[in-house]
Motif scaffolding. Structure first.
Motif, PDB file in Angstrom:
ATOM      1  N   HIS A  33       0.838  -1.204   0.000  1.00  0.00           N
ATOM      2  CA  HIS A  33       0.000   0.000   0.000  1.00  0.00           C
ATOM      3  C   HIS A  33       0.872   1.252   0.000  1.00  0.00           C
ATOM      4  O   HIS A  33       0.608   2.215  -0.737  1.00  0.00           O
ATOM      5  CB  HIS A  33      -0.917  -0.023   1.225  1.00  0.00           C
ATOM      6  CG  HIS A  33      -1.914   1.094   1.267  1.00  0.00           C
ATOM      7  ND1 HIS A  33      -2.629   1.501   0.158  1.00  0.00           N
ATOM      8  CD2 HIS A  33      -2.309   1.903   2.293  1.00  0.00           C
ATOM      9  CE1 HIS A  33      -3.423   2.504   0.490  1.00  0.00           C
ATOM     10  NE2 HIS A  33      -3.244   2.773   1.779  1.00  0.00           N
ATOM     11  N   ILE A  34       1.914   1.247   0.799  1.00  0.00           N
ATOM     12  CA  ILE A  34       2.837   2.385   0.843  1.00  0.00           C
ATOM     13  C   ILE A  34       3.543   2.553  -0.499  1.00  0.00           C
ATOM     14  O   ILE A  34       3.642   3.664  -1.033  1.00  0.00           O
ATOM     15  CB  ILE A  34       3.875   2.195   1.974  1.00  0.00           C
ATOM     16  CG1 ILE A  34       3.197   2.260   3.342  1.00  0.00           C
ATOM     17  CG2 ILE A  34       4.972   3.255   1.882  1.00  0.00           C
ATOM     18  CD1 ILE A  34       4.112   1.904   4.502  1.00  0.00           C
ATOM     19  N   LEU A  35       4.021   1.449  -1.065  1.00  0.00           N
ATOM     20  CA  LEU A  35       4.733   1.514  -2.341  1.00  0.00           C
ATOM     21  C   LEU A  35       3.830   2.045  -3.452  1.00  0.00           C
ATOM     22  O   LEU A  35       4.259   2.859  -4.278  1.00  0.00           O
ATOM     23  CB  LEU A  35       5.265   0.126  -2.717  1.00  0.00           C
ATOM     24  CG  LEU A  35       6.420  -0.420  -1.873  1.00  0.00           C
ATOM     25  CD1 LEU A  35       6.748  -1.848  -2.280  1.00  0.00           C
ATOM     26  CD2 LEU A  35       7.660   0.459  -1.997  1.00  0.00           C
ATOM     27  N   ALA A  36       2.578   1.588  -3.477  1.00  0.00           N
ATOM     28  CA  ALA A  36       1.648   2.034  -4.521  1.00  0.00           C
ATOM     29  C   ALA A  36       1.379   3.533  -4.414  1.00  0.00           C
ATOM     30  O   ALA A  36       1.353   4.250  -5.423  1.00  0.00           O
ATOM     31  CB  ALA A  36       0.347   1.249  -4.428  1.00  0.00           C
ATOM     32  N   ALA A  37       1.161   4.006  -3.191  1.00  0.00           N
ATOM     33  CA  ALA A  37       0.899   5.431  -2.996  1.00  0.00           C
ATOM     34  C   ALA A  37       2.123   6.265  -3.360  1.00  0.00           C
ATOM     35  O   ALA A  37       2.015   7.299  -4.037  1.00  0.00           O
ATOM     36  CB  ALA A  37       0.493   5.690  -1.546  1.00  0.00           C
ATOM     37  N   ALA A  38       3.287   5.821  -2.927  1.00  0.00           N
ATOM     38  CA  ALA A  38       4.519   6.563  -3.213  1.00  0.00           C
ATOM     39  C   ALA A  38       4.816   6.573  -4.706  1.00  0.00           C
ATOM     40  O   ALA A  38       5.273   7.588  -5.251  1.00  0.00           O
ATOM     41  CB  ALA A  38       5.682   5.944  -2.449  1.00  0.00           C
ATOM     42  N   GLU A  39       4.556   5.466  -5.374  1.00  0.00           N
ATOM     43  CA  GLU A  39       4.800   5.389  -6.817  1.00  0.00           C
ATOM     44  C   GLU A  39       3.983   6.445  -7.559  1.00  0.00           C
ATOM     45  O   GLU A  39       4.502   7.152  -8.434  1.00  0.00           O
ATOM     46  CB  GLU A  39       4.439   3.993  -7.321  1.00  0.00           C
ATOM     47  CG  GLU A  39       4.722   3.760  -8.792  1.00  0.00           C
ATOM     48  CD  GLU A  39       4.361   2.352  -9.222  1.00  0.00           C
ATOM     49  OE1 GLU A  39       5.142   1.746  -9.969  1.00  0.00           O
ATOM     50  OE2 GLU A  39       3.286   1.861  -8.801  1.00  0.00           O
ATOM     51  N   ALA A  40       2.714   6.578  -7.202  1.00  0.00           N
ATOM     52  CA  ALA A  40       1.846   7.558  -7.860  1.00  0.00           C
ATOM     53  C   ALA A  40       2.307   8.989  -7.571  1.00  0.00           C
ATOM     54  O   ALA A  40       2.314   9.845  -8.467  1.00  0.00           O
ATOM     55  CB  ALA A  40       0.404   7.362  -7.400  1.00  0.00           C
ATOM     56  N   ILE A  41       2.701   9.253  -6.332  1.00  0.00           N
ATOM     57  CA  ILE A  41       3.127  10.611  -5.968  1.00  0.00           C
ATOM     58  C   ILE A  41       4.460  10.957  -6.622  1.00  0.00           C
ATOM     59  O   ILE A  41       4.647  12.059  -7.154  1.00  0.00           O
ATOM     60  CB  ILE A  41       3.218  10.749  -4.435  1.00  0.00           C
ATOM     61  CG1 ILE A  41       1.827  10.605  -3.813  1.00  0.00           C
ATOM     62  CG2 ILE A  41       3.820  12.099  -4.048  1.00  0.00           C
ATOM     63  CD1 ILE A  41       1.830  10.548  -2.303  1.00  0.00           C
ATOM     64  N   PHE A  42       5.409  10.027  -6.594  1.00  0.00           N
ATOM     65  CA  PHE A  42       6.694  10.270  -7.247  1.00  0.00           C
ATOM     66  C   PHE A  42       6.503  10.558  -8.735  1.00  0.00           C
ATOM     67  O   PHE A  42       7.154  11.439  -9.300  1.00  0.00           O
ATOM     68  CB  PHE A  42       7.612   9.055  -7.087  1.00  0.00           C
ATOM     69  CG  PHE A  42       8.233   8.907  -5.728  1.00  0.00           C
ATOM     70  CD1 PHE A  42       8.490  10.009  -4.929  1.00  0.00           C
ATOM     71  CD2 PHE A  42       8.578   7.649  -5.241  1.00  0.00           C
ATOM     72  CE1 PHE A  42       9.071   9.873  -3.672  1.00  0.00           C
ATOM     73  CE2 PHE A  42       9.161   7.499  -3.992  1.00  0.00           C
ATOM     74  CZ  PHE A  42       9.409   8.614  -3.206  1.00  0.00           C
ATOM     75  N   ALA A  43       5.624   9.793  -9.382  1.00  0.00           N
ATOM     76  CA  ALA A  43       5.400   9.974 -10.815  1.00  0.00           C
ATOM     77  C   ALA A  43       4.785  11.337 -11.110  1.00  0.00           C
ATOM     78  O   ALA A  43       5.133  11.982 -12.103  1.00  0.00           O
ATOM     79  CB  ALA A  43       4.498   8.862 -11.344  1.00  0.00           C
ATOM     80  N   GLU A  44       3.888  11.784 -10.258  1.00  0.00           N
ATOM     81  CA  GLU A  44       3.177  13.039 -10.498  1.00  0.00           C
ATOM     82  C   GLU A  44       4.009  14.258 -10.115  1.00  0.00           C
ATOM     83  O   GLU A  44       4.051  15.249 -10.849  1.00  0.00           O
ATOM     84  CB  GLU A  44       1.867  13.042  -9.704  1.00  0.00           C
ATOM     85  CG  GLU A  44       0.957  14.219 -10.015  1.00  0.00           C
ATOM     86  CD  GLU A  44       0.493  14.256 -11.457  1.00  0.00           C
ATOM     87  OE1 GLU A  44       0.292  15.371 -11.989  1.00  0.00           O
ATOM     88  OE2 GLU A  44       0.342  13.173 -12.058  1.00  0.00           O
ATOM     89  N   GLN A  45       4.675  14.197  -8.970  1.00  0.00           N
ATOM     90  CA  GLN A  45       5.388  15.364  -8.454  1.00  0.00           C
ATOM     91  C   GLN A  45       6.884  15.344  -8.746  1.00  0.00           C
ATOM     92  O   GLN A  45       7.538  16.389  -8.689  1.00  0.00           O
ATOM     93  CB  GLN A  45       5.200  15.462  -6.929  1.00  0.00           C
ATOM     94  CG  GLN A  45       3.761  15.631  -6.493  1.00  0.00           C
ATOM     95  CD  GLN A  45       3.599  15.735  -4.983  1.00  0.00           C
ATOM     96  OE1 GLN A  45       2.496  15.806  -4.461  1.00  0.00           O
ATOM     97  NE2 GLN A  45       4.709  15.740  -4.262  1.00  0.00           N
TER      98      GLN A  45
END
Length: 249
Positions: A33-45
């Motif tokens: 869950h942490i990895l999925a959330a971080a992946e999306a944020i890293f990609a966007e920001q």
């Protein structure tokens, strides 16, 4: 009457042992869950602009709890890339085991390239993070960690073997297999960078077809390329596309 201490202790130990797999499963789900959330944020920001607080807020946990799982942003970033890279290598290896061992023609190789590219298009956040790093996919020194370099070398060796086999069958142009595999990586990176820069709105099929066409034009002998390309050489022929599509079944 209470149980003797030895019996009670044994019972508690069994209960603790029985709960261990459940705790491990919960921890694994929590980590994903942490990895999925971080992946999306890293990609966007972008990684540099992202703070650990952003990730904790998105996951719905405290910053302290996040740091219990990952020591810092760099460790979390590496974990995402390694996890996805492992998934991609496993997908290609499992689905393309026959092609990797003994391809029966160029079309199965093009199909396997499509499997890999489809994975990247399906995991666009992972792809965006890879491209944001700004280094060349074809070069070993580009990979920051030993595990990433190991996975890269595994993929490189798979393609080197395919080139060696195809050269023996006189499908591909002569040349060092490692050099050809690295050139293929560079071509893919350029095509995928264009797709991301254009907003990632184009369907997967034409993107994959262009990368497959690049492969034929760059690496196949002219006599072989003639059997796979359209009359003007700008794209794969309808027959080649049908042959590749049939392998998906």
């Amino acid at each position: 009457m209470s149980s003797p201490p030895s019996i009670a202790s044994a019972s508690q130990k069994r209960q603790k042992t029985a709960r261990a797999p459940l705790r491990e499963a919960k921890a694994a789900l929590y980590r994903e869950h942490i990895l999925a959330a971080a992946e999306a944020i890293f990609a966007e920001q972008g990684v540099d602009a992202t703070k650990m607080q952003d990730i904790a807020r998105e996951v719905g946990i405290s910053l302290g709890t996040l740091y219990q799982s990952f020591a810092g942003k760099g460790e979390l970033h590496r974990a995402i890339l390694i996890s996805r890279s492992q998934q991609m290598v496993e997908t290609v290896t499992q689905r393309g085991v026959q092609v990797l061992v003994k391809p029966t023609g160029v079309e199965p190789i093009l199909w396997l390239i499509g499997v890999q590219v489809q994975f990247l298009l399906d995991h666009r956040d992972y792809l965006r993070i890879q491209l944001q790093q700004g280094f060349a996919w074809y070069h070993a020194t580009s990979w920051p960690s030993a595990e990433e370099e190991r996975l890269w070398k595994q993929g490189l060796e798979q393609m080197r073997g395919i080139f060696a086999w195809g050269q023996a069958q006189k499908w591909f142009v002569p040349g060092d297999g490692t050099d050809l595999a690295q050139l293929m990586m560079a071509l893919q990176q350029a095509r995928l960078m264009h797709w991301v820069s254009a907003g990632m709105v184009e369907d997967a099929a034409p993107v994959i077809a262009r990368i497959q066409t690049d492969f034929v034009r760059q690496f196949c002998r002219p006599s072989v390329a003639l059997t796979l390309l359209s009359e003007d050489g700008s794209q794969l022929s309808a027959r080649a596309l049908a042959s590749i599509a049939a392998l998906n079944g």
